[in-house]
Design a protein around this motif. Structure first.
Motif, PDB file in Angstrom:
ATOM      1  N   PRO A   1      48.006  53.400  32.281  1.00 57.63           N
ATOM      2  CA  PRO A   1      48.761  52.150  32.117  1.00 57.63           C
ATOM      3  C   PRO A   1      47.979  50.921  32.586  1.00 57.63           C
ATOM      4  CG  PRO A   1      49.525  53.270  34.081  1.00 57.63           C
ATOM      5  CD  PRO A   1      48.522  54.194  33.420  1.00 57.63           C
ATOM      6  N   LYS A   2      46.766  50.760  32.043  1.00 58.81           N
ATOM      7  CA  LYS A   2      45.910  49.658  32.463  1.00 58.81           C
ATOM      8  C   LYS A   2      46.321  48.346  31.794  1.00 58.81           C
ATOM      9  CE  LYS A   2      41.706  52.139  33.811  1.00 58.81           C
ATOM     10  NZ  LYS A   2      40.234  52.187  33.692  1.00 58.81           N
ATOM     11  N   HIS A   3      46.133  47.264  32.513  1.00 55.16           N
ATOM     12  CA  HIS A   3      46.321  45.920  31.990  1.00 55.16           C
ATOM     13  C   HIS A   3      45.466  45.004  32.844  1.00 55.16           C
ATOM     14  CE1 HIS A   3      49.082  44.649  35.324  1.00 55.16           C
ATOM     15  NE2 HIS A   3      49.290  45.952  35.363  1.00 55.16           N
ATOM     16  N   GLN A   4      45.057  43.888  32.295  1.00 54.62           N
ATOM     17  CA  GLN A   4      44.175  42.983  33.028  1.00 54.62           C
ATOM     18  C   GLN A   4      44.987  42.109  33.973  1.00 54.62           C
ATOM     19  OE1 GLN A   4      41.699  40.492  30.551  1.00 54.62           O
ATOM     20  NE2 GLN A   4      40.123  40.292  32.126  1.00 54.62           N
ATOM     21  N   ALA A   5      44.476  41.928  35.187  1.00 52.78           N
ATOM     22  CA  ALA A   5      45.179  41.143  36.200  1.00 52.78           C
ATOM     23  C   ALA A   5      44.160  40.462  37.106  1.00 52.78           C
ATOM     24  CB  ALA A   5      46.121  42.034  37.015  1.00 52.78           C
TER      25      ALA A   5
ATOM     26  N   ILE B   1      48.467  54.222  47.255  1.00 49.79           N
ATOM     27  CA  ILE B   1      47.744  53.052  46.773  1.00 49.79           C
ATOM     28  C   ILE B   1      46.258  53.329  46.909  1.00 49.79           C
ATOM     29  CG2 ILE B   1      47.413  50.556  46.984  1.00 49.79           C
ATOM     30  CD1 ILE B   1      50.312  51.299  46.416  1.00 49.79           C
ATOM     31  N   THR B   2      45.521  53.234  45.791  1.00 52.51           N
ATOM     32  CA  THR B   2      44.079  53.446  45.802  1.00 52.51           C
ATOM     33  C   THR B   2      43.417  52.309  45.032  1.00 52.51           C
ATOM     34  OG1 THR B   2      44.428  55.846  45.742  1.00 52.51           O
ATOM     35  CG2 THR B   2      42.200  55.041  45.276  1.00 52.51           C
ATOM     36  N   VAL B   3      42.502  51.609  45.676  1.00 49.94           N
ATOM     37  CA  VAL B   3      41.786  50.522  45.025  1.00 49.94           C
ATOM     38  C   VAL B   3      40.296  50.818  45.098  1.00 49.94           C
ATOM     39  CG1 VAL B   3      41.477  48.033  44.832  1.00 49.94           C
ATOM     40  CG2 VAL B   3      43.584  48.942  45.847  1.00 49.94           C
ATOM     41  N   ILE B   4      39.635  50.765  43.938  1.00 49.89           N
ATOM     42  CA  ILE B   4      38.197  51.040  43.865  1.00 49.89           C
ATOM     43  C   ILE B   4      37.494  49.818  43.274  1.00 49.89           C
ATOM     44  CG2 ILE B   4      36.406  52.567  43.000  1.00 49.89           C
ATOM     45  CD1 ILE B   4      38.525  54.744  42.694  1.00 49.89           C
ATOM     46  N   ASP B   5      36.480  49.364  43.964  1.00 52.30           N
ATOM     47  CA  ASP B   5      35.644  48.277  43.472  1.00 52.30           C
ATOM     48  C   ASP B   5      34.451  48.919  42.760  1.00 52.30           C
ATOM     49  OD1 ASP B   5      34.307  45.946  42.962  1.00 52.30           O
ATOM     50  OD2 ASP B   5      33.896  45.441  45.047  1.00 52.30           O
TER      51      ASP B   5
ATOM     52  N   VAL C   1      52.076  54.674  38.273  1.00 52.16           N
ATOM     53  CA  VAL C   1      53.132  53.732  37.911  1.00 52.16           C
ATOM     54  C   VAL C   1      52.540  52.446  37.346  1.00 52.16           C
ATOM     55  CG1 VAL C   1      55.088  52.401  38.793  1.00 52.16           C
ATOM     56  CG2 VAL C   1      54.639  54.701  39.683  1.00 52.16           C
ATOM     57  N   ASP C   2      51.456  51.973  37.953  1.00 59.37           N
ATOM     58  CA  ASP C   2      50.832  50.720  37.529  1.00 59.37           C
ATOM     59  C   ASP C   2      49.339  50.814  37.803  1.00 59.37           C
ATOM     60  OD1 ASP C   2      50.728  48.191  36.440  1.00 59.37           O
ATOM     61  OD2 ASP C   2      51.454  47.158  38.229  1.00 59.37           O
ATOM     62  N   LEU C   3      48.522  50.203  36.911  1.00 58.29           N
ATOM     63  CA  LEU C   3      47.079  50.339  37.047  1.00 58.29           C
ATOM     64  C   LEU C   3      46.365  49.086  36.523  1.00 58.29           C
ATOM     65  CD1 LEU C   3      45.022  52.485  38.043  1.00 58.29           C
ATOM     66  CD2 LEU C   3      44.797  53.209  35.664  1.00 58.29           C
ATOM     67  N   PRO C   4      46.501  47.962  37.224  1.00 59.91           N
ATOM     68  CA  PRO C   4      45.769  46.764  36.817  1.00 59.91           C
ATOM     69  C   PRO C   4      44.270  46.926  37.036  1.00 59.91           C
ATOM     70  CG  PRO C   4      46.860  46.409  38.915  1.00 59.91           C
ATOM     71  CD  PRO C   4      47.348  47.729  38.410  1.00 59.91           C
ATOM     72  N   VAL C   5      43.500  46.283  36.160  1.00 58.84           N
ATOM     73  CA  VAL C   5      42.038  46.296  36.252  1.00 58.84           C
ATOM     74  C   VAL C   5      41.508  44.894  35.972  1.00 58.84           C
ATOM     75  CG1 VAL C   5      41.742  48.729  35.672  1.00 58.84           C
ATOM     76  CG2 VAL C   5      41.870  47.031  33.839  1.00 58.84           C
ATOM     77  N   SER C   6      40.232  44.699  36.219  1.00 58.78           N
ATOM     78  CA  SER C   6      39.638  43.366  36.106  1.00 58.78           C
ATOM     79  C   SER C   6      39.251  42.981  34.683  1.00 58.78           C
ATOM     80  CB  SER C   6      38.383  43.268  36.984  1.00 58.78           C
ATOM     81  OG  SER C   6      38.674  43.533  38.327  1.00 58.78           O
ATOM     82  N   THR C   7      38.875  43.955  33.835  1.00 60.53           N
ATOM     83  CA  THR C   7      38.266  43.618  32.553  1.00 60.53           C
ATOM     84  C   THR C   7      39.024  44.196  31.360  1.00 60.53           C
ATOM     85  OG1 THR C   7      36.792  45.554  32.631  1.00 60.53           O
ATOM     86  CG2 THR C   7      35.983  43.502  33.606  1.00 60.53           C
ATOM     87  N   GLU C   8      38.843  43.533  30.228  1.00 59.09           N
ATOM     88  CA  GLU C   8      39.503  43.969  29.000  1.00 59.09           C
ATOM     89  C   GLU C   8      38.934  45.285  28.486  1.00 59.09           C
ATOM     90  OE1 GLU C   8      39.832  42.110  24.575  1.00 59.09           O
ATOM     91  OE2 GLU C   8      40.665  40.870  26.190  1.00 59.09           O
ATOM     92  N   ILE C   9      37.628  45.495  28.639  1.00 58.44           N
ATOM     93  CA  ILE C   9      37.038  46.741  28.158  1.00 58.44           C
ATOM     94  C   ILE C   9      37.582  47.941  28.931  1.00 58.44           C
ATOM     95  CG2 ILE C   9      34.989  46.559  29.638  1.00 58.44           C
ATOM     96  CD1 ILE C   9      33.408  47.920  27.394  1.00 58.44           C
TER      97      ILE C   9
ATOM     98  N   ILE D   1      37.348  46.064  39.136  1.00 60.62           N
ATOM     99  CA  ILE D   1      38.218  46.623  40.166  1.00 60.62           C
ATOM    100  C   ILE D   1      39.364  47.357  39.478  1.00 60.62           C
ATOM    101  CG2 ILE D   1      39.812  46.085  42.070  1.00 60.62           C
ATOM    102  CD1 ILE D   1      38.057  43.607  42.625  1.00 60.62           C
ATOM    103  N   GLU D   2      39.764  48.487  40.056  1.00 65.36           N
ATOM    104  CA  GLU D   2      40.908  49.252  39.555  1.00 65.36           C
ATOM    105  C   GLU D   2      41.898  49.445  40.700  1.00 65.36           C
ATOM    106  OE1 GLU D   2      40.627  52.783  36.699  1.00 65.36           O
ATOM    107  OE2 GLU D   2      40.921  53.748  38.658  1.00 65.36           O
TER     108      GLU D   2
END
Length: 287
Positions: free
Chosen positions: A135-139, A67-71, A115-123, A81-82
């Motif tokens: 596999p980015k999606h907004q969350a 698990i890696t989260v980068i602001d 496996v999963d890669l939610p991010v903050s923005t649509e761009i 955020i990713e």
């Protein structure tokens, strides 16, 4: 894995890809990050990987969930955020020997299958998925730095998906300047992208209670519950500030199965996205 010289030679030039303007290189600055690794059932992890050339990295008889989260405070496409949920892996015709891929990373194509890669923005979705196949999606995401813990929560559709809490080290002292490979599945292909980052890391090894991983009830993450995730981390760490560069070179291979595969998410999922930098509301924390 060293940063390619051509990235330095391209610095200061401009690109326009899928309507997204970039000043090269694609980079980030002043961005805190947390990470944690937990042992998992390697055979069950293999079942989540597409095709026949991705294999779980084996630490003795177990695999690794990372698990890696980068602001991302400063990037070419704004702040976001990713939240990466990945399985440590190798790439090749056959599974690699135990432990050796951690040393001979290039030989075994050592990296992580995302496996999963939610991010903050649509761009970020538009660029990351449309260009690099991530596999980015907004969350709904957050990144909370406290005196004793660093924490990040990922919600979707009003439900908890994943939360990670990492005990904050007293000092970030270990200099890192490394590269990594992200493998992702998109459009019926396995796509590999390359990232290079540096910063100072504070970490804990195999310390009981130093990280807590919670998998929630959202359907998108239920497959993670099949992995027999250890409740205790093998490793966790925090980097108060990182700088990173995403290579503009990537690779792709057709994914194949023993029988005709089901259709995978494709370009229709990004075709109508816009360059929006707005965030969704923060996740619903219980504490």
């Amino acid at each position: 894995m060293g940063r390619p010289r051509r990235l330095e030679e391209q610095a200061g030039r401009f690109a326009l890809v899928d309507g997204i303007p970039f000043q090269l290189p694609v980079s980030s600055h002043k961005s805190p990050a947390l990470m944690a690794a937990f042992s998992i059932d390697a055979d069950k992890a293999a079942a989540l990987m597409p095709g026949n050339e991705m294999h779980p990295f084996r630490l003795w008889n177990r695999g690794l969930l990372v698990i890696t989260v980068i602001d991302y405070i400063e990037t070419n496409i704004g702040k976001y955020i990713e939240y990466s949920v990945a399985i440590a892996c190798t790439h090749g015709k056959k599974p690699a020997p135990r432990l050796l891929p951690a040393i001979f990373m290039k030989t075994f194509g050592t990296g992580q299958y995302v496996v999963d890669l939610p991010v903050s923005t649509e761009i970020s979705v538009k660029g990351g998925k449309g260009i690099w196949g991530m596999p980015k999606h907004q969350a709904n995401l957050d990144f909370v730095i406290g005196d004793e813990w660093v924490s990040s929560q990922y919600d979707l559709d009003g439900l908890l998906a994943v939360r990670i809490d990492v005990e904050r080290p007293k000092k970030a002292w270990l200099p890192l300047n490394v590269g990594a490979i992200n493998y992702c599945a998109f459009r019926g292909m396995l796509m590999a992208s390359y990232i290079y980052f540096k910063g100072k890391l504070g970490f804990k090894l195999m310390k009981k209670g130093s990280a807590r991983l919670t998998i929630g009830d959202h359907p998108r993450v239920q497959a993670l519950k099949t992995l027999d995730i250890s409740p205790e981390p093998l490793f966790c760490g925090f980097l108060p500030e990182t700088a990173g560069v995403l290579d503009d070179h990537f690779e792709a291979w057709f994914l194949s199965e023993k029988t005709p595969p089901a259709r995978m998410e494709g370009l229709e999922s990004v075709a109508n996205l816009e360059n929006k930098e707005e965030w969704l509301t923060p996740p619903n924390r219980k504490d």
